[in-house]
Each structure stands twice: as structure tokens, then as C-alpha cells.
Design a protein around this motif. Structure first.
Motif, mmCIF file in Angstrom:
data_model
loop_
_atom_site.group_PDB
_atom_site.id
_atom_site.type_symbol
_atom_site.label_atom_id
_atom_site.label_comp_id
_atom_site.label_asym_id
_atom_site.label_seq_id
_atom_site.Cartn_x
_atom_site.Cartn_y
_atom_site.Cartn_z
ATOM 1 N N SER A 53 -2.408 3.047 -3.050
ATOM 2 C CA SER A 53 -3.014 2.521 -2.510
ATOM 3 C C SER A 53 -3.916 3.491 -1.598
ATOM 4 O O SER A 53 -4.057 4.506 -0.503
ATOM 5 C CB SER A 53 -3.729 1.513 -2.413
ATOM 6 O OG SER A 53 -4.943 1.178 -2.080
ATOM 7 N N SER A 110 2.531 1.913 -3.366
ATOM 8 C CA SER A 110 2.073 0.948 -4.851
ATOM 9 C C SER A 110 0.948 2.188 -4.820
ATOM 10 O O SER A 110 0.830 3.104 -6.288
ATOM 11 C CB SER A 110 1.684 -0.171 -4.532
ATOM 12 O OG SER A 110 -0.205 0.158 -3.959
ATOM 13 N N VAL A 153 1.314 -1.113 0.334
ATOM 14 C CA VAL A 153 0.467 0.313 0.269
ATOM 15 C C VAL A 153 0.649 1.016 0.108
ATOM 16 O O VAL A 153 0.867 2.489 -0.591
ATOM 17 C CB VAL A 153 -0.642 -0.282 1.301
ATOM 18 C CG1 VAL A 153 -1.656 1.534 1.569
ATOM 19 C CG2 VAL A 153 -2.222 -0.916 0.796
ATOM 20 N N TYR A 178 -11.863 10.023 -5.759
ATOM 21 C CA TYR A 178 -10.588 9.875 -6.430
ATOM 22 C C TYR A 178 -9.531 10.545 -7.518
ATOM 23 O O TYR A 178 -8.380 10.105 -7.337
ATOM 24 C CB TYR A 178 -11.219 7.803 -6.196
ATOM 25 C CG TYR A 178 -9.548 7.118 -6.659
ATOM 26 C CD1 TYR A 178 -9.022 6.331 -5.369
ATOM 27 C CD2 TYR A 178 -9.456 6.889 -8.541
ATOM 28 C CE1 TYR A 178 -8.076 5.606 -5.915
ATOM 29 C CE2 TYR A 178 -7.930 6.529 -8.425
ATOM 30 C CZ TYR A 178 -7.436 5.228 -6.989
ATOM 31 O OH TYR A 178 -6.348 4.305 -7.472
ATOM 32 N N ASN A 195 -5.508 8.356 2.449
ATOM 33 C CA ASN A 195 -7.356 7.000 2.908
ATOM 34 C C ASN A 195 -7.670 7.834 4.550
ATOM 35 O O ASN A 195 -7.023 8.033 5.492
ATOM 36 C CB ASN A 195 -5.766 5.801 3.199
ATOM 37 C CG ASN A 195 -5.444 4.979 1.803
ATOM 38 O OD1 ASN A 195 -6.394 4.519 1.061
ATOM 39 N ND2 ASN A 195 -3.983 4.810 2.183
#
Length: 225
Positions: A27, A25, A22, A200, A67
Motif C-alpha cells: 500500500s 501488500s 501494508v 500513484y 507513503n
């Protein structure tokens, strides 16, 4: 008992690999678009800013893929490093107004730091040129300094405001709930950042009320100097 220990060890190892994935990459759930008030930056830092009188308008701090469970992640992802030539002359001229380095005056180094730490984590959504173009467009879409001025919220050495006093006119203008962040100078809570949240793909603004990121202490009075 041995099998139980092996299972626990496997789960711990699997979680560690997942966490590393996470982090590397990129996320993420949403974007934080962070604008800062330069006088607060210069007041609380350990050494003087490069300019004797800081800019009197909100400028970009960064566009951060985040997040909901931990808004400080991801960061420093495995992606392409900053390339100065991607900030083409016209874009550079715009960013020197919207995204200056208000502390040391080294704009390019500031942009490089923000891209390498945050931009790399959303590179599948926004490449480097798009990342900076989109950030500038977000800054232009809502002039926070003007919104507050129109609500009679202007820098003042002694006057203070409540959290809702500051959020309300911004919410009225943007139709979305922002997040405020503060810094402390001794016991004085100083307005430092106004955060807008975007979905997003960084196109649609959303409310910031789902983020767990620390904000100003409410209901403590906020100083805007």
C-alpha cells in the motif's frame, strides 16, 4: 477492567495485522524517483568504488513506492522475485547508462536488489519490465546534471550552494519541487540525491513538498564535489 484490557489488546493486535498487511501488500501513496551523484556515494562508503573515477552525472538509485506518513515504507513486499530475462537486451543497454551500480559495478545485482525491495510493492501498477522502462524514461525526461550545469552549478572542491540555489533551477525546468538529500563527510554536507515525486500510477510528476523524508539540512551550505 477485564473487558477494557481485552479491547486494548484487540486494538493492538488489529493494528499489528494492519501494519503487516501494508508492509507486505505494498500500500502506497506516491513514488519517489531517486537519482544519486556517484562521487558522493564513493566518497562516503567504507571501501573504494569499482571505478577509480566515479561517473560525473546523476544516475538512478531507484523508483520507490512510498507513503506520506512514512516514506521508507512499504518495502520487501510479497511479489514476484526479480527475473534477469525480463531485462531484455535493449533495455539492459539503456539501464547500464541510466542505472549502473556505481559502487561495485554489478549492475544486475543492483537492479535485482531495487526490484525485490521496492518494485515488488507496486507490482499491481508496474510489472517488472514496466518498472524498469518507466524508471529509465523518468531519467531521460529531465537531465539533472545538465539542468544544474546550465545554472552554473558544477562540481567544485570548495564552492558551496544553498538548498534553494540547487532546487530553484530544477524546479524551473521540471515545474515541480524536488527534494534534495545529502551525506556528510566529517562536517561537510555533500549533495547526494535529487528526488522527483510522481503520483500513484508513476505517470504525472508532482511536488515533493508533502513528503516527510529527511533531506539536506537547510540552511546549511551544500557542497557539490
Amino acid at each position: 477492567m477485564g473487558m477494557l484490557k481485552s479491547s486494548v489488546a484487540f486494538l493492538v493486535l488489529a493494528f499489528a495485522f494492519f501494519f503487516c498487511y501494508v508492509m507486505s501488500s505494498g500500500s502506497y501513496d506516491y513514488f519517489q524517483f531517486v537519482q544519486q551523484w556517484p562521487p558522493t556515494n564513493c566518497r562516503v562508503r567504507n571501501k573504494p568504488c569499482s571505478k577509480p573515477r566515479p561517473l560525473q552525472n546523476f544516475t538512478i538509485h531507484g523508483l520507490w513506492p512510498s507513503n506520506y506518513s512514512n516514506p521508507t515504507t512499504p518495502s520487501k513486499c510479497t511479489g514476484s522475485r526479480f527475473k534477469k530475462e525480463n531485462v531484455y537486451p535493449q533495455l539492459r543497454s539503456k539501464m547500464k547508462i541510466s542505472w549502473p551500480d556505481v559502487e561495485s559495478g554489478n549492475d544486475t545485482r543492483f537492479w535485482e536488489s531495487e526490484w525485490n525491495k521496492h518494485g515488488t510493492c507496486s507490482e499491481d501498477t508496474l510489472n517488472q519490465v514496466q518498472y524498469f522502462q518507466r524508471s529509465h524514461a523518468m531519467w531521460r525526461s529531465h537531465n539533472v546534471t545538465e539542468i544544474l550545469r546550465n545554472a552554473s552549478i558544477v562540481p567544485h572542491p570548495t564552492q558551496t550552494w544553498s538548498y534553494s540555489d540547487i532546487v530553484s533551477p530544477i524546479k524551473t525546468a521540471t515545474k515541480r519541487t524536488p527534494l534534495l538529500r545529502c551525506k556528510y563527510d566529517k562536517k561537510t554536507q555533500l549533495l547526494h540525491e535529487v528526488v522527483f515525486c510522481y503520483e500513484y500510477n508513476a505517470l504525472k510528476q508532482i511536488d515533493c513538498n508533502r513528503t516527510a523524508a529527511a533531506g539536506c539540512k537547510n540552511p546549511q551550505a551544500i557542497s557539490f564535489q
